[in-house]
Motif scaffolding. Structure first.
Motif, PDB file in Angstrom:
ATOM      1  N   THR A 392     -16.648  31.869  24.037  1.00 48.43           N
ATOM      2  CA  THR A 392     -17.639  30.941  24.589  1.00 48.43           C
ATOM      3  C   THR A 392     -17.196  29.502  24.364  1.00 48.43           C
ATOM      4  OG1 THR A 392     -18.885  30.957  22.521  1.00 48.43           O
ATOM      5  CG2 THR A 392     -19.493  32.586  24.191  1.00 48.43           C
ATOM      6  N   GLN A 393     -17.800  28.604  25.119  1.00 42.64           N
ATOM      7  CA  GLN A 393     -17.520  27.159  25.027  1.00 42.64           C
ATOM      8  C   GLN A 393     -16.008  26.900  25.051  1.00 42.64           C
ATOM      9  OE1 GLN A 393     -20.281  26.356  21.497  1.00 42.64           O
ATOM     10  NE2 GLN A 393     -20.679  24.581  22.818  1.00 42.64           N
ATOM     11  N   GLU A 420     -14.513  28.086  32.924  1.00 47.73           N
ATOM     12  CA  GLU A 420     -15.112  27.538  31.706  1.00 47.73           C
ATOM     13  C   GLU A 420     -16.359  28.334  31.346  1.00 47.73           C
ATOM     14  OE1 GLU A 420     -16.781  23.305  29.874  1.00 47.73           O
ATOM     15  OE2 GLU A 420     -15.911  23.384  31.887  1.00 47.73           O
ATOM     16  N   THR A 421     -16.520  28.615  30.047  1.00 49.08           N
ATOM     17  CA  THR A 421     -17.702  29.317  29.560  1.00 49.08           C
ATOM     18  C   THR A 421     -18.570  28.379  28.734  1.00 49.08           C
ATOM     19  OG1 THR A 421     -16.437  30.090  27.641  1.00 49.08           O
ATOM     20  CG2 THR A 421     -16.580  31.571  29.538  1.00 49.08           C
ATOM     21  N   GLY A 422     -19.894  28.587  28.814  1.00 50.67           N
ATOM     22  CA  GLY A 422     -20.839  27.776  28.069  1.00 50.67           C
ATOM     23  C   GLY A 422     -21.182  28.375  26.721  1.00 50.67           C
ATOM     24  N   VAL A 423     -22.256  27.865  26.113  1.00 52.99           N
ATOM     25  CA  VAL A 423     -22.649  28.269  24.765  1.00 52.99           C
ATOM     26  C   VAL A 423     -22.973  29.757  24.704  1.00 52.99           C
ATOM     27  CG1 VAL A 423     -24.361  27.917  22.938  1.00 52.99           C
ATOM     28  CG2 VAL A 423     -23.512  25.961  24.245  1.00 52.99           C
ATOM     29  N   GLN A 424     -23.624  30.270  25.741  1.00 52.63           N
ATOM     30  CA  GLN A 424     -23.998  31.685  25.785  1.00 52.63           C
ATOM     31  C   GLN A 424     -22.975  32.531  26.540  1.00 52.63           C
ATOM     32  OE1 GLN A 424     -26.586  32.719  24.041  1.00 52.63           O
ATOM     33  NE2 GLN A 424     -27.002  30.585  23.435  1.00 52.63           N
ATOM     34  N   GLU A 426     -22.012  31.805  29.497  1.00 52.58           N
ATOM     35  CA  GLU A 426     -22.277  31.678  30.922  1.00 52.58           C
ATOM     36  C   GLU A 426     -21.166  30.867  31.596  1.00 52.58           C
ATOM     37  OE1 GLU A 426     -24.110  27.990  29.112  1.00 52.58           O
ATOM     38  OE2 GLU A 426     -23.769  30.089  28.556  1.00 52.58           O
ATOM     39  N   HIS A 427     -21.082  31.038  32.898  1.00 55.61           N
ATOM     40  CA  HIS A 427     -20.063  30.322  33.653  1.00 55.61           C
ATOM     41  C   HIS A 427     -20.489  28.874  33.860  1.00 55.61           C
ATOM     42  CE1 HIS A 427     -18.107  29.421  37.786  1.00 55.61           C
ATOM     43  NE2 HIS A 427     -17.289  29.078  36.805  1.00 55.61           N
ATOM     44  N   VAL A 428     -19.636  27.958  33.464  1.00 54.31           N
ATOM     45  CA  VAL A 428     -19.844  26.538  33.729  1.00 54.31           C
ATOM     46  C   VAL A 428     -19.121  26.205  35.023  1.00 54.31           C
ATOM     47  CG1 VAL A 428     -19.452  24.188  32.916  1.00 54.31           C
ATOM     48  CG2 VAL A 428     -20.049  25.996  31.283  1.00 54.31           C
ATOM     49  N   ARG A 431     -15.487  21.515  37.167  1.00 52.04           N
ATOM     50  CA  ARG A 431     -15.768  20.101  36.954  1.00 52.04           C
ATOM     51  C   ARG A 431     -14.876  19.237  37.838  1.00 52.04           C
ATOM     52  NH1 ARG A 431     -18.440  19.212  31.981  1.00 52.04           N
ATOM     53  NH2 ARG A 431     -18.626  21.085  30.685  1.00 52.04           N
ATOM     54  N   GLU A 523     -14.752  16.569  32.525  1.00 49.76           N
ATOM     55  CA  GLU A 523     -14.554  17.030  31.149  1.00 49.76           C
ATOM     56  C   GLU A 523     -14.410  15.888  30.169  1.00 49.76           C
ATOM     57  OE1 GLU A 523     -12.195  20.610  29.899  1.00 49.76           O
ATOM     58  OE2 GLU A 523     -11.490  20.431  31.955  1.00 49.76           O
TER      59      GLU A 523
END
Length: 549
Positions: A392-393, A420-424, A426-428, A431, A523
């Motif tokens: 993650t992240q 890119e992956t987020g905190v959970q 998830e797909h970011v 950018r 970013e």
């Protein structure tokens, strides 16, 4: 083209008496393999040293520690070869043995190589304290077949205490044949001394019997106790037992029982981009038939084994599985009439292993990818691959390179993809690229001008606007509240923005962020530093006023 004998672990099911693995030759089943039991005094397989897990074959498998010493016999694939003229023999010591009234001495023998026109014998084995106190087996093949014979007898105190002889043309034919022969001498005091050949009682003596005296005894194989009358033959599987093991006709198992063999596993040859048929010819003895199994997968385990189950091959290339790694093997069904290890000859399998190498790394840019080590390898028909759980992240990079039918990889990646992956996890969303070359200069009255460049990034994500942020002179930029926005214009490279007067007394940081219409930021912000010019204007020394005419 490939020639092999069925081996690997041999039977998938069924009995495997007599089977053993020989390095470079596969399954060998020429002789029965004796087993040890409570009455076994000594057991020696006499297998070639290439037999997996069986050492030199001279070890005493009974656990009694009576290992054989070799005096010149040659280790061959199916036993030990003795040459009469070279004086070859084997021996093992049995110290402190009690008197025996029941004994069985048995061997497997083939390739009898000594033919004489005289009364010259060749000794197969003898167990005792010397020529005058021993149980012995010997034979003779005469130029006149009528005089050929096999003999078992017991001699104690310089007297014959049992004599069982089988002679004539049937013996000569047996010794002349290439097939292995099972020979056993059975002492059953006070009843009989019996001679068995291939499980059939051929002779017995019921008179003048004796027992084998106690003492320090020696087993001699391939010669007379005084090391004369040497044997010319191949011996395999010698067993000495403290019991009258055979009392009636029996079947010595020199053939494998019925069952199923599996061959070694072979990797297929790459060829073009589609699987081709398995081309094979085979030579099998009566009672045998083969089937073919294949498996293919896009992934292998740490040993290179495709992660797929074996499946029968129908014979139609269209039914072959499609995946990057392809293997095949033969299975063989055999009945009990088979005489030797079945041989499958001239087998060729041609298949594709073309496909793609995939790469994965985490890092700020595609330079994080290591093209020396593929993350996954897939076949030509694969269009999606599922990963394990991603960090993650993190910013993940994926790339793909084609592999041709010869295993050569393209030197250039056909795509490098950012994820890119987020905190959970998830797909970011992708950018936009960040601003470049940000710089700030002071303006009058404590204001500042910020200038920067912008070029659309390799992922093609377009910004909608640039947001300007500042730190208010605190040293920490506040990205929560923008100072202003500047719209992005397609084709424009340089952008500028002028601030309101900044708080005097120190350095300020100004930052610019590219933001998409969906609110996704770049970013990394571009940051410039500036110290406002807070110097007041100079003093007016004279001031005049007049009325215009």
């Amino acid at each position: 083209m490939l020639t092999f004998r069925m081996d690997e672990t041999n039977f998938a099911d069924g009995d495997r008496d007599g089977a053993r693995i020989v390095t470079g030759a596969g399954l060998k089943v020429d002789f029965d393999e004796f087993a040890t039991d409570a009455s076994t005094l000594g057991l020696w397989h006499l297998h070639d040293g290439g037999c997996q897990g069986e050492g030199t074959g001279l070890e005493d498998e009974s656990g009694g520690g009576h290992d054989l010493t070799n005096h010149g016999a040659e280790s061959v694939e199916d036993g030990y070869r003795f040459v009469r003229d070279q004086g070859d023999y084997l021996d093992a010591s049995f110290p402190g043995q009690p008197a025996r009234s029941a004994l069985t001495m048995e061997v497997w023998l083939r390739d009898w190589g000594f033919v004489t026109g005289a009364a010259d014998n060749a000794w197969i084995a003898a167990y005792g304290s010397g020529a005058d106190d021993c149980l012995r087996l010997y034979g003779r093949r005469h130029t006149n077949p009528v005089y050929s014979r096999v003999v078992a007898y017991l001699r104690t105190g310089s007297e014959n205490k049992g004599w069982a002889e089988w002679g004539g043309t049937d013996v000569d034919n047996l010794l002349a044949a290439p097939d292995p022969i099972h020979i056993a001498a059975v002492l059953d005091y006070p009843n009989t001394l019996r001679l068995y050949v291939n499980g059939v009682q051929r002779a017995e003596d019921t008179t003048s019997l004796g027992t084998l005296p106690a003492g320090d005894l020696v087993l001699k194989i391939g010669c007379h106790p005084d090391e004369t009358d040497h044997l010319s033959a191949v011996l395999d599987e010698v067993r000495l037992s403290a019991s009258a093991r055979y009392g009636s006709t029996f079947t010595p198992h020199r053939l494998l029982e019925s069952g199923t063999f599996t061959s070694p596993t072979f990797d297929a040859v790459r060829h073009a981009a589609d699987w081709a048929d398995l081309v094979r010819t085979q030579g099998l003895p009566p009672g045998c038939e083969t089937d073919w199994e294949v498996r293919a997968a896009d992934e292998t385990d740490m040993n290179g084994t495709p992660q797929a189950v074996w499946q029968p091959y129908s014979g139609d290339p269209a039914d072959l599985p499609h995946a990057r790694y392809f293997q095949w093997r033969a299975t063989l069904e055999a009945d009990a009439s088979r005489l030797a290890s079945p041989t499958v000859e001239a087998v060729e399998a041609i298949a594709s292993e073309a496909g793609y190498n995939l790469y994965h790394a985490t890092g700020p840019g595609p330079e994080s990818l290591d093209y020396a080590e593929p993350w996954a390898e897939v076949g030509p028909s694969v269009t999606d691959v599922e990963t394990d759980v991603l960090d993650t992240q993190s910013v993940h990079w994926f790339a793909i390179r084609p592999v041709d039918p010869n295993g050569r990889e393209s030197p250039a990646a056909q795509g490098e993809v950012r994820l890119e992956t987020g905190v959970q996890g998830e797909h970011v969303p992708d950018r936009p690229a960040g601003a470049l070359a940000a710089a700030a200069v002071p303006l009058a009255l404590g204001a500042a001008r910020l200038r920067w460049q912008y070029r659309v990034g390799h992922n093609g994500v377009l910004p909608q606007t640039f947001r300007i942020f500042g730190d208010g002179g605190t040293g920490t930029i506040n990205y929560e509240t923008p100072l202003d926005e500047v719209p992005w214009c397609e084709g424009q490279v340089w952008y500028a923005w002028a601030s309101d007067p900044l708080a005097p007394g120190g350095e300020h940081q100004l930052a610019v962020r590219a933001v998409t219409a969906g609110g996704v930021w770049d970013e990394q912000p571009a940051v410039a530093r500036v110290t406002p010019d807070a110097t007041p204007p100079g003093q007016v020394d004279a001031l005049e006023a007049e009325i215009a005419p």
